[in-house]
Design a protein around this motif. Sequence first.
Motif, PDB file in Angstrom:
ATOM      1  N   ARG A 568       0.821  -1.214   0.000  1.00  0.00           N
ATOM      2  CA  ARG A 568       0.000   0.000   0.000  1.00  0.00           C
ATOM      3  C   ARG A 568       0.852   1.259   0.000  1.00  0.00           C
ATOM      4  NH1 ARG A 568      -4.326  -1.554  -2.298  1.00  0.00           N
ATOM      5  NH2 ARG A 568      -5.331  -3.299  -1.260  1.00  0.00           N
ATOM      6  N   VAL A 569       2.055   1.163   0.576  1.00  0.00           N
ATOM      7  CA  VAL A 569       2.999   2.275   0.540  1.00  0.00           C
ATOM      8  C   VAL A 569       4.171   1.832  -0.316  1.00  0.00           C
ATOM      9  CG1 VAL A 569       4.452   3.840   1.882  1.00  0.00           C
ATOM     10  CG2 VAL A 569       2.290   3.027   2.843  1.00  0.00           C
ATOM     11  N   LEU A 570       4.321   2.439  -1.486  1.00  0.00           N
ATOM     12  CA  LEU A 570       5.387   2.049  -2.414  1.00  0.00           C
ATOM     13  C   LEU A 570       6.729   2.554  -1.896  1.00  0.00           C
ATOM     14  CD1 LEU A 570       3.644   2.786  -5.844  1.00  0.00           C
ATOM     15  CD2 LEU A 570       3.685   0.653  -4.539  1.00  0.00           C
ATOM     16  N   ARG A 571       7.726   1.675  -1.940  1.00  0.00           N
ATOM     17  CA  ARG A 571       9.073   2.033  -1.488  1.00  0.00           C
ATOM     18  C   ARG A 571      10.105   1.951  -2.609  1.00  0.00           C
ATOM     19  NH1 ARG A 571       8.066   4.797   3.025  1.00  0.00           N
ATOM     20  NH2 ARG A 571       6.876   3.589   4.550  1.00  0.00           N
ATOM     21  N   GLU A 572       9.686   1.579  -3.801  1.00  0.00           N
ATOM     22  CA  GLU A 572      10.606   1.477  -4.933  1.00  0.00           C
ATOM     23  C   GLU A 572      10.088   2.325  -6.087  1.00  0.00           C
ATOM     24  OE1 GLU A 572      11.036  -2.608  -5.927  1.00  0.00           O
ATOM     25  OE2 GLU A 572      11.799  -3.189  -3.949  1.00  0.00           O
ATOM     26  N   THR A 573      11.012   2.839  -6.883  1.00  0.00           N
ATOM     27  CA  THR A 573      10.625   3.759  -7.950  1.00  0.00           C
ATOM     28  C   THR A 573       9.960   3.048  -9.127  1.00  0.00           C
ATOM     29  OG1 THR A 573      12.859   3.583  -8.883  1.00  0.00           O
ATOM     30  CG2 THR A 573      12.417   5.427  -7.369  1.00  0.00           C
ATOM     31  N   ARG A 574      10.318   1.775  -9.371  1.00  0.00           N
ATOM     32  CA  ARG A 574       9.768   1.079 -10.542  1.00  0.00           C
ATOM     33  C   ARG A 574       8.247   0.970 -10.482  1.00  0.00           C
ATOM     34  NH1 ARG A 574       9.057  -4.504 -11.578  1.00  0.00           N
ATOM     35  NH2 ARG A 574       8.828  -4.965 -13.792  1.00  0.00           N
ATOM     36  N   PRO A 575       7.649   0.422  -9.402  1.00  0.00           N
ATOM     37  CA  PRO A 575       6.183   0.395  -9.369  1.00  0.00           C
ATOM     38  C   PRO A 575       5.560   1.776  -9.313  1.00  0.00           C
ATOM     39  CG  PRO A 575       7.099  -0.397  -7.291  1.00  0.00           C
ATOM     40  CD  PRO A 575       8.231  -0.291  -8.242  1.00  0.00           C
ATOM     41  N   LEU A 576       6.244   2.731  -8.691  1.00  0.00           N
ATOM     42  CA  LEU A 576       5.707   4.094  -8.654  1.00  0.00           C
ATOM     43  C   LEU A 576       5.625   4.686 -10.052  1.00  0.00           C
ATOM     44  CD1 LEU A 576       4.747   6.637  -7.233  1.00  0.00           C
ATOM     45  CD2 LEU A 576       7.149   7.228  -6.788  1.00  0.00           C
ATOM     46  N   HIS A 577       6.690   4.531 -10.840  1.00  0.00           N
ATOM     47  CA  HIS A 577       6.663   5.053 -12.210  1.00  0.00           C
ATOM     48  C   HIS A 577       5.625   4.320 -13.054  1.00  0.00           C
ATOM     49  CE1 HIS A 577      11.085   6.525 -11.669  1.00  0.00           C
ATOM     50  NE2 HIS A 577      10.205   7.366 -11.156  1.00  0.00           N
ATOM     51  N   PHE A 578       5.438   3.029 -12.787  1.00  0.00           N
ATOM     52  CA  PHE A 578       4.424   2.273 -13.535  1.00  0.00           C
ATOM     53  C   PHE A 578       3.038   2.843 -13.276  1.00  0.00           C
ATOM     54  CE2 PHE A 578       1.308  -0.991 -14.255  1.00  0.00           C
ATOM     55  CZ  PHE A 578       1.751  -1.660 -15.370  1.00  0.00           C
ATOM     56  N   ILE A 579       2.692   3.051 -12.015  1.00  0.00           N
ATOM     57  CA  ILE A 579       1.341   3.537 -11.713  1.00  0.00           C
ATOM     58  C   ILE A 579       1.193   4.997 -12.144  1.00  0.00           C
ATOM     59  CG2 ILE A 579       1.633   4.383  -9.347  1.00  0.00           C
ATOM     60  CD1 ILE A 579      -1.186   2.080 -10.607  1.00  0.00           C
ATOM     61  N   GLN A 580       2.277   5.778 -12.109  1.00  0.00           N
ATOM     62  CA  GLN A 580       2.206   7.149 -12.606  1.00  0.00           C
ATOM     63  C   GLN A 580       1.866   7.179 -14.095  1.00  0.00           C
ATOM     64  OE1 GLN A 580       6.100   8.706 -11.281  1.00  0.00           O
ATOM     65  NE2 GLN A 580       4.961  10.406 -10.361  1.00  0.00           N
ATOM     66  N   SER A 581       2.361   6.188 -14.838  1.00  0.00           N
ATOM     67  CA  SER A 581       2.100   6.156 -16.273  1.00  0.00           C
ATOM     68  C   SER A 581       0.643   5.845 -16.596  1.00  0.00           C
ATOM     69  CB  SER A 581       3.006   5.118 -16.948  1.00  0.00           C
ATOM     70  OG  SER A 581       2.630   3.787 -16.587  1.00  0.00           O
ATOM     71  N   ARG A 582      -0.145   5.439 -15.603  1.00  0.00           N
ATOM     72  CA  ARG A 582      -1.559   5.112 -15.820  1.00  0.00           C
ATOM     73  C   ARG A 582      -2.489   6.204 -15.307  1.00  0.00           C
ATOM     74  NH1 ARG A 582       1.456   1.877 -17.842  1.00  0.00           N
ATOM     75  NH2 ARG A 582       1.000  -0.337 -18.280  1.00  0.00           N
TER      76      ARG A 582
END
Length: 585
Positions: A568-582
């Motif tokens: 629920r709290v993202l700690r890595e940039t890869r999943p954060l950038h993925f969800i930002q792209s959506r």
Amino acid sequence: MGIWPFKTRGCSSPFNSPSLQPEAEYPGGLRCRDAPAGLAALALLLLLLLLCARRCAPAAGGGRAGPRWLLVLRHRLALRALGWAAGRQRRGLERELEAGAVRRSQERLLRRLLGGAGAPEPDPETFRRRRPLVGPGGAGGESPALRPGLRALLLSACSSEPPLQGSVLYLDVLGRAHPEALSPLGTARFSWAPGRSLPAAAWPLPTLYCAPPAEAGTVPSRAVALYVQLLFALRQRALRVLEAGLVSELYDALGLLRAGWEGLAQDLASGKLSRRLELPAETRRRLDARLAPDTARAAVLRAECARGWDGLARRLWPRLRVVVAAEPSSEHFYGDALRAAECQGLPFYSPFYGAAGALLGVNLWPEQPDTRYLLCSGWAFCEFLPVGPGSQGPPETLLLSDVCQGQEYELVLTAQPGLYRCRVGEVLKVAGFHDRCPVVQPVRRLSQTLSVRGEGIPEEGFYRSLRRAVALWPGARLVDYVCAESSLLGASSGASAPHYQVFVELQGLRDLSEGQRYKLDQCLQEDFPVYKSFRFKGSVGPLRLHLVAAGAFMELRDAVGLPAPMARVLRETRPLHFIQSRVIS
């Protein structure tokens, strides 16, 4: 009486048979007949199983090969072997709960771990003095290779391996609570890992599973795997159990049903997988060979989906009894959503508790609404760090036999081969005891706390505030969400004060006004006074709420790969950038 929470005399458990009925009760548990006649019957049972195992194996995979009667015979014989194994495991577990046995069991386990490391510390106290604690992430490892079937059942009777013991105990508990749950081909499983099949909860007894065959675990996409598993489940009207490794996997599978039931009905009617699914040619051929046209079932699916989603699971599968899935704290949202809609009226059972790749406990109370687990003293060497008021100062751990009821502790595990003690980052509450062994409830994960200035908003608290805010948005239904702290964005977060980034997927709303977005920040301020004071001082900026496209979170879980509790709290940039792209708004 022993620890088992079910009556055994007159029980309708499918394990009951003349050769397995208890002779008498005694303080250590239930006594099974160990006479020479019982051994002869067991030898005959093994011979029959070995003779029919190969011939009916294709049928157990969910296909049309192999006569039904042979599958049923193999299943009934396996249940006999399972009852024998479960009896031995019950007695062994109850012996571990006797006075003093919990500490002795932990000491034996520690000696075994240290022997592998070549470090002969004599006792737990010396071990704790000499070995420092390490942070979360140090423990873990690959799950052992599991080969289902008769050999696993026989080994489980005398094995001390947690995967074997846990699965046999789970099957025994499930069979006693829901006798019909152990019907052949009566369980549908939903799970996927890239390039391999994951072990099921009942992996020693493969005849439980209606399908799909092993090929479904090797498809290249999680969404496609869940679709295939759902299609095979829909073919079986007489399902008793819906099983998933995590409740989010069942949530996504039934989400595919919501979004694509017309296509599923078409595939049922044609007996072929849709060409829209991206599958290797050989995998498609093998799966198609196990399907057959079923226009009647397709008509039922169309009619029931047209009626709506509430209680859909029981309408599609009238004999359904229980949902079996792990439901960690970060996945309560999915469990709540399923209970309110598709799985309305069905009990949920989370059978195991594990952390850092280790199996730690088993849930012996499937009918209790609050999930709790008996920590098994022979499965892992556990220590406990007190948390909360009075826990400041140098960390000093307690052993399994020293914890107190009602207190919360951070879990510490000793990893193989006993070289370090790892703080797992999981907080447990001791809900009670069975004899001398603690019964625990997972409370929260420390890594899932939002804290840009030390305000410390736990994941379950944020979820409550978010639900309250969504209720203020007319017509909105929350589909999924994640959060991130602005520091993870680096320079792209701008020059504003540290803040939260929140990403939500909604049904019923295509955009949010600024006033609606502010409602979430307002709810957080009302629920968390420390956050409110930091907002008032300006040391924490207003949260930024983003709306993402439909299906974004299912795609995120597909991209992550190996199944794990939702972060629920993202700690890595890869999943954060993925969800930002959506993001769409």
